[in-house]
Write an enzyme that holds these catalytic residues in place. Structure first.
Site, PDB file in Angstrom:
ATOM      1  N   SER A 122       0.347  -8.130   9.049  1.00  0.00           N
ATOM      2  CA  SER A 122      -0.887  -8.832   8.725  1.00  0.00           C
ATOM      3  C   SER A 122      -0.806 -10.271   9.229  1.00  0.00           C
ATOM      4  O   SER A 122       0.274 -10.764   9.560  1.00  0.00           O
ATOM      5  CB  SER A 122      -1.109  -8.840   7.206  1.00  0.00           C
ATOM      6  N   GLY A 123      -1.982 -10.954   9.237  1.00  0.00           N
ATOM      7  CA  GLY A 123      -1.976 -12.372   9.557  1.00  0.00           C
ATOM      8  C   GLY A 123      -3.003 -12.823  10.570  1.00  0.00           C
ATOM      9  O   GLY A 123      -2.913 -13.931  11.090  1.00  0.00           O
ATOM     10  N   ARG A 163     -15.724  -1.063   9.575  1.00  0.00           N
ATOM     11  CA  ARG A 163     -16.350  -2.138   8.833  1.00  0.00           C
ATOM     12  C   ARG A 163     -17.630  -2.602   9.514  1.00  0.00           C
ATOM     13  O   ARG A 163     -18.497  -3.208   8.872  1.00  0.00           O
ATOM     14  CB  ARG A 163     -15.372  -3.309   8.672  1.00  0.00           C
ATOM     15  N   ASN A 168      -9.284  -7.914  13.281  1.00  0.00           N
ATOM     16  CA  ASN A 168     -10.213  -8.817  13.957  1.00  0.00           C
ATOM     17  C   ASN A 168      -9.515  -9.676  15.004  1.00  0.00           C
ATOM     18  O   ASN A 168      -8.322  -9.922  14.953  1.00  0.00           O
ATOM     19  CB  ASN A 168     -10.896  -9.724  12.940  1.00  0.00           C
ATOM     20  N   ARG A 223       0.794  -1.226   0.000  1.00  0.00           N
ATOM     21  CA  ARG A 223       0.000   0.000   0.000  1.00  0.00           C
ATOM     22  C   ARG A 223       0.826   1.275   0.000  1.00  0.00           C
ATOM     23  O   ARG A 223       0.260   2.364   0.042  1.00  0.00           O
ATOM     24  CB  ARG A 223      -0.979  -0.025   1.173  1.00  0.00           C
ATOM     25  N   GLU A 265      -5.897 -13.946  10.280  1.00  0.00           N
ATOM     26  CA  GLU A 265      -6.579 -15.188   9.888  1.00  0.00           C
ATOM     27  C   GLU A 265      -5.710 -16.420  10.092  1.00  0.00           C
ATOM     28  O   GLU A 265      -6.164 -17.545   9.890  1.00  0.00           O
ATOM     29  CB  GLU A 265      -7.020 -15.105   8.419  1.00  0.00           C
ATOM     30  N   TRP A 288     -15.354   0.114  -4.610  1.00  0.00           N
ATOM     31  CA  TRP A 288     -14.105  -0.344  -3.985  1.00  0.00           C
ATOM     32  C   TRP A 288     -12.953   0.569  -4.401  1.00  0.00           C
ATOM     33  O   TRP A 288     -11.903   0.115  -4.848  1.00  0.00           O
ATOM     34  CB  TRP A 288     -13.829  -1.784  -4.406  1.00  0.00           C
ATOM     35  N   ASP A 302     -12.649  -5.974  11.048  1.00  0.00           N
ATOM     36  CA  ASP A 302     -11.362  -5.346  11.324  1.00  0.00           C
ATOM     37  C   ASP A 302     -11.549  -3.851  11.624  1.00  0.00           C
ATOM     38  O   ASP A 302     -12.282  -3.170  10.910  1.00  0.00           O
ATOM     39  CB  ASP A 302     -10.428  -5.460  10.116  1.00  0.00           C
ATOM     40  N   ASP A 338     -15.447 -10.563  11.623  1.00  0.00           N
ATOM     41  CA  ASP A 338     -14.307 -10.076  10.842  1.00  0.00           C
ATOM     42  C   ASP A 338     -14.428  -8.576  10.576  1.00  0.00           C
ATOM     43  O   ASP A 338     -14.060  -8.094   9.513  1.00  0.00           O
ATOM     44  CB  ASP A 338     -14.158 -10.842   9.526  1.00  0.00           C
ATOM     45  N   THR A 358       1.798  -5.703   4.275  1.00  0.00           N
ATOM     46  CA  THR A 358       1.458  -4.952   3.064  1.00  0.00           C
ATOM     47  C   THR A 358       1.324  -3.460   3.367  1.00  0.00           C
ATOM     48  O   THR A 358       1.011  -2.681   2.485  1.00  0.00           O
ATOM     49  CB  THR A 358       0.129  -5.460   2.481  1.00  0.00           C
TER      50      THR A 358
END
Length: 559
Positions: A187-188, A327, A258, A128, A190, A468, A302, A300, A172
């Site tokens: 990240s991660g 969200r 999340n 990003r 999940e 989006w 986030d 989820d 990212t």
């Protein structure tokens, strides 16, 4: 070497007159029309420019003045930076420097990573953006590295590993510089990881501090996690979007993702500080305050979406505010000095909560949410993509409006308790069910909203594919955003009317920027379809447009 030697193109006489970019350049981002030196076009991340050379009367003559291939087929989500006539753009494969006046590539430095890394990156191979400071470019990589390149040549200056990617951790996020500290996220969630934010010495790459977002035993908030297990080690709360910074308060505001797993029955309680915003001190990583958007998040939702900082008048009194479209479907205004809520209004269809109680700061859950916690499979709004996903909204301080692309999409969940965390494997604890879309129901909206009252000034439905795209507002009353079908557009901030549209040939969801070069205003955006998610039930956008990626720069053509 992990990072290949930079490919220098053309003459070494680059348009970089002042290599030692300073703290003042960062503080003045948004005031110097020739520069975009921070993620969000300013530490406050308002994504608003006072430039007005491109306006309602001439925007129809906006044309591409140059474009450059990004040599990438897996998506573009980066926000460009512009400094001393050079544009810096990133993606998962490389970092590129471009002469903004001509579009000529100055250097391109590849990023090398094990192809197996792709299996632990959620969701999509992307990057990003970068940070720049004191002649260096900083970025993260999907295999959990943070590195510095020479702004003039692209040569690698230092490269540090911050985690083992085989454990499910990736990055990212665009870094940021706050009070002289380089700050990065990861990240991660999940994959059963424990989220954190890191502070680095930008000169040397020395690791200064790590702030875990999920509290360990004895830390404040640990009582909201199961005491009999070490569940906090797999609690999620990742930090994959860039934080805002208030230099006067010297606080960085960073969203967290999340809780892990999504299934709440294995972690009863609020699960702090997942799905939250935390205010941290940049020199130490100390948490000054936190606010949880979705206690015990099981959807989820986030909480990583951008935190816009603005000075608002509330009941006749000036307030230092933080604006956040979560969200979970609520648009919040907090007091950024202490995290207390000022306002909270639904901006999309919300069925999991009736409202947010401003006195307690907590959402008032509906019967639906309570039944879901008991194991029933029920349809809930918003769905797992949220009422708004990561593409950032914009705030115009003159009108007091936010401009946001929303998602109008439910989900249902069936929880199970059989799943156990395994390194590098997904850890969700549920099955996701996709309700059929009702005929004629939009996939989302583009909206202008007053954040204090929640009043929608105007909205435009997105009927063919979910909205989006990142947002950019300007002083001339224009609103720039992209569409999944390839159009980069300028809308009228007063009513949402499309005043100009250009088809890039591939989906656009990256946030655009604007700046001046030699007295002329330009607008730049990255296009690349691969960064868009596959949304169940939506038309297959990949069958409609190519996936080729490029950076596009536009200016008004003379009459």
């Amino acid at each position: 070497m992990r990072l290949a030697i930079a490919l220098l193109l053309g003459s070494m006489a680059l348009p970089l007159a002042a290599q030692a970019q300073t703290r003042e350049d960062l503080l003045n981002d948004g005031k110097n029309p020739a520069q975009v030196t921070t993620y969000g076009m300013g530490y406050h991340q308002q994504r608003h420019s006072r430039l007005d050379q491109i306006n309602r009367s001439n925007v129809r003559r906006l044309v591409p003045v140059w474009s450059l291939s990004m040599s990438n087929d897996v998506g573009e989500q980066s926000q460009p930076l512009v400094y001393d006539g050079v544009m810096i753009v990133t993606n998962v494969r490389h970092t590129t420097a471009i002469d903004v006046a001509t579009g000529r590539m100055l250097w391109r430095t590849p990023v090398e990573w094990d192809p197996a890394t792709a299996r632990v990156v959620c969701c999509g191979l992307s990057n990003r953006g970068a940070a720049i400071y004191e002649g260096k470019v900083f970025r993260t990589t999907i295999d959990a590295h943070v590195l510095a390149l020479d702004l003039k040549t692209g040569k690698e200056l230092w490269n540090e590993t911050f985690a083992d990617w085989t454990q499910g951790i990736s990055s990212t996020v665009a870094p940021t510089i706050a009070d002289g500290v380089l700050i990065t996220g990861m990240s991660g969630a999940e994959f059963g990881v424990r989220g954190f934010i890191d502070g680095w010495d930008p000169a040397t790459g020395k690791h200064l501090w790590r702030r875990f977002t999920i509290p360990g035993p004895g830390e404040p908030g640990s009582e909201t996690w199961p005491k009999e297990t070490e569940h906090y080690k797999h609690g999620g709360g990742t930090t994959w979007m860039t934080g805002s910074y208030d230099p006067e308060l010297n606080l960085v505001y960073w969203g967290t993702g999340n809780a892990g797993p999504w299934n709440p029955t294995v972690r009863p309680g609020d699960s702090k500080h997942a799905a939250s915003v935390i205010a941290i001190r940049p020199k130490t990583g100390e948490i000054a305050w936190s606010y949880q958007w979705t206690p015990g998040d099981m959807y989820d939702y986030d909480g990583v979406n951008e935190n816009i900082l603005a000075d608002l008048t509330v009941e006749g009194q000036p307030r230092k505010a933080l604006i956040h479209a979560d969200r979970n479907g609520f648009l919040y205004v907090l007091d950024r000095t202490n995290g207390k809520p000022i306002a909270a209004h639904p901006f999309e269809k919300v069925t999991w909560a009736e409202k947010v109680d401003l006195g307690t700061g907590r959402p008032v859950e509906t019967e639906l949410a309570q039944r879901m916690r008991k194991g029933e499979t029920l349809e809930v709004w918003p769905g797992l993509r949220g009422g708004k996903n990561w593409p950032p909204m914009a705030f115009n301080p003159d009108s007091g409006l936010v401009f946001v692309n929303t998602l109008h999409d439910p989900r249902s969940y069936t929880f199970n308790n059989e799943e156990q965390p395994k390194p590098g494997m997904r850890y969700l604890g549920l099955t996701i069910n996709t309700p059929p879309k009702k005929p004629g129901e939009p996939w989302g909206f583009t909206k202008a909203i007053d954040p204090l009252t929640g009043k929608v000034r105007w909205e435009k439905p997105s009927t063919d594919y979910p909205a989006w795209g990142g947002m950019l507002s300007t002083g001339s009353g224009l609103l720039f955003t992209g569409r999944s079908t390839g159009e980069f557009q300028a809308l009228d901030q007063e009513n949402g009317q499309v005043l100009w549209s250009f088809n890039t040939g591939t989906g656009v969801n990256a946030p655009p920027v604007t700046y001046m070069v030699n007295g002329k205003q330009y607008v730049t955006v990255l296009a690349g379809l691969g960064g868009l998610p596959v949304i169940a039930g939506a038309p297959n956008i990949r069958e409609r447009v190519p996936t080729g990626a490029a950076v596009w720069t536009f200016a008004v053509m003379a009459e």
